[in-house]
Design a protein around this motif. Structure first.
Motif, PDB file in Angstrom:
ATOM      1  N   GLU A  85       6.328  98.357  10.422  1.00  0.00           N
ATOM      2  CA  GLU A  85       6.251  98.124  11.867  1.00  0.00           C
ATOM      3  C   GLU A  85       7.389  97.211  12.280  1.00  0.00           C
ATOM      4  N   GLY A  86       8.221  97.676  13.216  1.00  0.00           N
ATOM      5  CA  GLY A  86       9.313  96.857  13.715  1.00  0.00           C
ATOM      6  C   GLY A  86       8.790  95.733  14.590  1.00  0.00           C
ATOM      7  N   VAL A  87       9.248  94.513  14.327  1.00  0.00           N
ATOM      8  CA  VAL A  87       8.757  93.359  15.082  1.00  0.00           C
ATOM      9  C   VAL A  87       9.884  92.493  15.649  1.00  0.00           C
ATOM     10  N   ALA A  88      11.141  92.850  15.347  1.00  0.00           N
ATOM     11  CA  ALA A  88      12.272  92.083  15.862  1.00  0.00           C
ATOM     12  C   ALA A  88      13.522  92.945  15.746  1.00  0.00           C
ATOM     13  N   MET A  89      14.459  92.702  16.665  1.00  0.00           N
ATOM     14  CA  MET A  89      15.696  93.485  16.636  1.00  0.00           C
ATOM     15  C   MET A  89      16.834  92.681  17.240  1.00  0.00           C
ATOM     16  N   ALA A  90      18.000  92.807  16.624  1.00  0.00           N
ATOM     17  CA  ALA A  90      19.234  92.267  17.193  1.00  0.00           C
ATOM     18  C   ALA A  90      19.914  93.437  17.891  1.00  0.00           C
ATOM     19  N   VAL A  91      19.739  93.519  19.189  1.00  0.00           N
ATOM     20  CA  VAL A  91      20.225  94.644  19.982  1.00  0.00           C
ATOM     21  C   VAL A  91      21.701  94.427  20.324  1.00  0.00           C
ATOM     22  N   SER A  92      22.530  95.433  20.055  1.00  0.00           N
ATOM     23  CA  SER A  92      23.944  95.357  20.426  1.00  0.00           C
ATOM     24  C   SER A  92      24.071  95.518  21.930  1.00  0.00           C
ATOM     25  N   VAL A  93      24.799  94.590  22.538  1.00  0.00           N
ATOM     26  CA  VAL A  93      25.049  94.617  23.977  1.00  0.00           C
ATOM     27  C   VAL A  93      26.534  94.363  24.208  1.00  0.00           C
ATOM     28  N   VAL A  94      27.013  94.716  25.381  1.00  0.00           N
ATOM     29  CA  VAL A  94      28.408  94.461  25.737  1.00  0.00           C
ATOM     30  C   VAL A  94      28.415  93.551  26.952  1.00  0.00           C
ATOM     31  N   ARG A  95      29.114  92.437  26.825  1.00  0.00           N
ATOM     32  CA  ARG A  95      29.261  91.488  27.929  1.00  0.00           C
ATOM     33  C   ARG A  95      30.745  91.200  28.125  1.00  0.00           C
ATOM     34  N   ASN A  96      31.248  91.505  29.307  1.00  0.00           N
ATOM     35  CA  ASN A  96      32.664  91.284  29.622  1.00  0.00           C
ATOM     36  C   ASN A  96      33.576  91.924  28.579  1.00  0.00           C
ATOM     37  N   GLY A  97      33.210  93.113  28.128  1.00  0.00           N
ATOM     38  CA  GLY A  97      34.015  93.848  27.164  1.00  0.00           C
ATOM     39  C   GLY A  97      33.876  93.399  25.716  1.00  0.00           C
ATOM     40  N   VAL A  98      32.984  92.446  25.448  1.00  0.00           N
ATOM     41  CA  VAL A  98      32.808  91.917  24.093  1.00  0.00           C
ATOM     42  C   VAL A  98      31.456  92.372  23.546  1.00  0.00           C
ATOM     43  N   LEU A  99      31.472  92.882  22.307  1.00  0.00           N
ATOM     44  CA  LEU A  99      30.237  93.277  21.647  1.00  0.00           C
ATOM     45  C   LEU A  99      29.485  92.026  21.206  1.00  0.00           C
ATOM     46  N   LYS A 100      28.229  91.912  21.638  1.00  0.00           N
ATOM     47  CA  LYS A 100      27.384  90.777  21.289  1.00  0.00           C
ATOM     48  C   LYS A 100      26.027  91.296  20.831  1.00  0.00           C
ATOM     49  N   SER A 101      25.136  90.391  20.508  1.00  0.00           N
ATOM     50  CA  SER A 101      23.781  90.765  20.101  1.00  0.00           C
ATOM     51  C   SER A 101      22.773  89.969  20.901  1.00  0.00           C
ATOM     52  N   HIS A 102      21.717  90.649  21.297  1.00  0.00           N
ATOM     53  CA  HIS A 102      20.606  90.011  22.007  1.00  0.00           C
ATOM     54  C   HIS A 102      19.373  90.163  21.127  1.00  0.00           C
ATOM     55  N   LEU A 103      18.754  89.053  20.768  1.00  0.00           N
ATOM     56  CA  LEU A 103      17.571  89.104  19.914  1.00  0.00           C
ATOM     57  C   LEU A 103      16.333  89.391  20.749  1.00  0.00           C
ATOM     58  N   VAL A 104      15.537  90.356  20.293  1.00  0.00           N
ATOM     59  CA  VAL A 104      14.246  90.651  20.902  1.00  0.00           C
ATOM     60  C   VAL A 104      13.207  90.444  19.803  1.00  0.00           C
ATOM     61  N   LEU A 105      12.252  89.544  20.061  1.00  0.00           N
ATOM     62  CA  LEU A 105      11.259  89.161  19.060  1.00  0.00           C
ATOM     63  C   LEU A 105       9.853  89.431  19.569  1.00  0.00           C
ATOM     64  N   ASN A 106       9.026  90.007  18.730  1.00  0.00           N
ATOM     65  CA  ASN A 106       7.621  90.237  19.051  1.00  0.00           C
ATOM     66  C   ASN A 106       6.902  88.888  18.959  1.00  0.00           C
ATOM     67  N   ALA A 107       6.328  88.445  20.054  1.00  0.00           N
ATOM     68  CA  ALA A 107       5.680  87.127  20.111  1.00  0.00           C
ATOM     69  C   ALA A 107       4.591  86.971  19.052  1.00  0.00           C
ATOM     70  N   ALA A 108       3.910  88.050  18.690  1.00  0.00           N
ATOM     71  CA  ALA A 108       2.834  87.976  17.704  1.00  0.00           C
ATOM     72  C   ALA A 108       3.336  87.575  16.321  1.00  0.00           C
ATOM     73  N   TYR A 109       4.634  87.745  16.063  1.00  0.00           N
ATOM     74  CA  TYR A 109       5.180  87.440  14.744  1.00  0.00           C
ATOM     75  C   TYR A 109       6.058  86.200  14.737  1.00  0.00           C
ATOM     76  N   ILE A 110       6.218  85.569  15.881  1.00  0.00           N
ATOM     77  CA  ILE A 110       7.072  84.381  15.970  1.00  0.00           C
ATOM     78  C   ILE A 110       6.298  83.178  16.512  1.00  0.00           C
ATOM     79  N   TYR A 111       5.063  83.415  16.961  1.00  0.00           N
ATOM     80  CA  TYR A 111       4.277  82.386  17.653  1.00  0.00           C
ATOM     81  C   TYR A 111       4.066  81.111  16.846  1.00  0.00           C
ATOM     82  N   SER A 112       4.035  81.196  15.519  1.00  0.00           N
ATOM     83  CA  SER A 112       3.712  80.019  14.699  1.00  0.00           C
ATOM     84  C   SER A 112       4.911  79.104  14.473  1.00  0.00           C
ATOM     85  N   LEU A 113       6.075  79.456  14.951  1.00  0.00           N
ATOM     86  CA  LEU A 113       7.283  78.662  14.701  1.00  0.00           C
ATOM     87  C   LEU A 113       7.166  77.185  15.109  1.00  0.00           C
ATOM     88  N   PRO A 114       6.493  76.840  16.202  1.00  0.00           N
ATOM     89  CA  PRO A 114       6.392  75.411  16.546  1.00  0.00           C
ATOM     90  C   PRO A 114       5.446  74.615  15.637  1.00  0.00           C
TER      91      PRO A 114
END
Length: 180
Positions: A85-114
């Motif tokens: 089951e996919g729960v996180a992804m580093a999505v490739s995005v383009v900003r001002n002509g530059v390839l970057k990554s936007h992290l998308v995280l499933n809250a159910a799998y990251i909630y315990s971090l604090p």
């Protein structure tokens, strides 16, 4: 040779935003600040200069679909669901002509971090670090092979293999010429 202390390592991540979707405000704010702090610390070890931002979402599938990728595409991002089951992804995005990554995280799998004493804390931290590593990998690939990622759509697998091999060969030869 002296080892660089953690405090002396530079933070590589630029200013970035963390958005939280579908959580109670206080819990979401706590998680957002925590993720931001961890990302900044991880950037001392992982080059995150091309991090676009972070989205933490209860509805992970919907959050993937909503990412502004900065370019036109008919490809819809979906979480893995076959073997794992996919729960996180580093999505490739383009900003001002530059390839970057936007992290998308499933809250159910990251909630315990604090909460370092939570039984799932280590898994949450590993998940975040893993996705941050994808940011550096995408950036490194883009720098090594400019204009290769997100550029060419091939008709079939054979054409893709041939086209990528040719492109990588040209990039390699260019690098060799530069080093001579």
């Amino acid at each position: 040779m002296t080892e660089t202390l953690e405090e002396e390592r530079p933070i590589s991540v630029p200013s970035f935003g963390v958005s939280v979707q579908g959580m109670e405000e206080k819990a979401g704010e706590t998680l957002a600040y925590c993720v931001g702090d961890y990302v900044r610390e991880l950037s001392r070890y992982i080059n995150l200069e091309r991090l676009d931002g972070v989205t933490i979402a209860v509805d992970y599938k919907e959050a993937l679909l909503a990412v502004d990728r900065g370019y036109e595409t008919d490809f819809r991002l979906t979480p893995s669901s076959e073997l794992v089951e996919g729960v996180a992804m580093a999505v490739s995005v383009v900003r001002n002509g530059v390839l970057k990554s936007h992290l998308v995280l499933n809250a159910a799998y990251i909630y315990s971090l604090p909460y370092e004493d939570d039984e799932h804390y280590a898994h949450s931290l590993h998940l975040l670090a893993h996705e941050c590593a994808h940011v550096e990998l995408t950036m490194t690939t883009d720098k090594a092979f400019p204009d290769a990622l997100l550029k060419k759509i091939y008709d079939d697998v054979a054409d893709a293999c041939e086209g990528q091999a040719y492109h990588y060969h040209l990039a390699y030869m260019s690098q060799m010429e530069l080093s001579l």
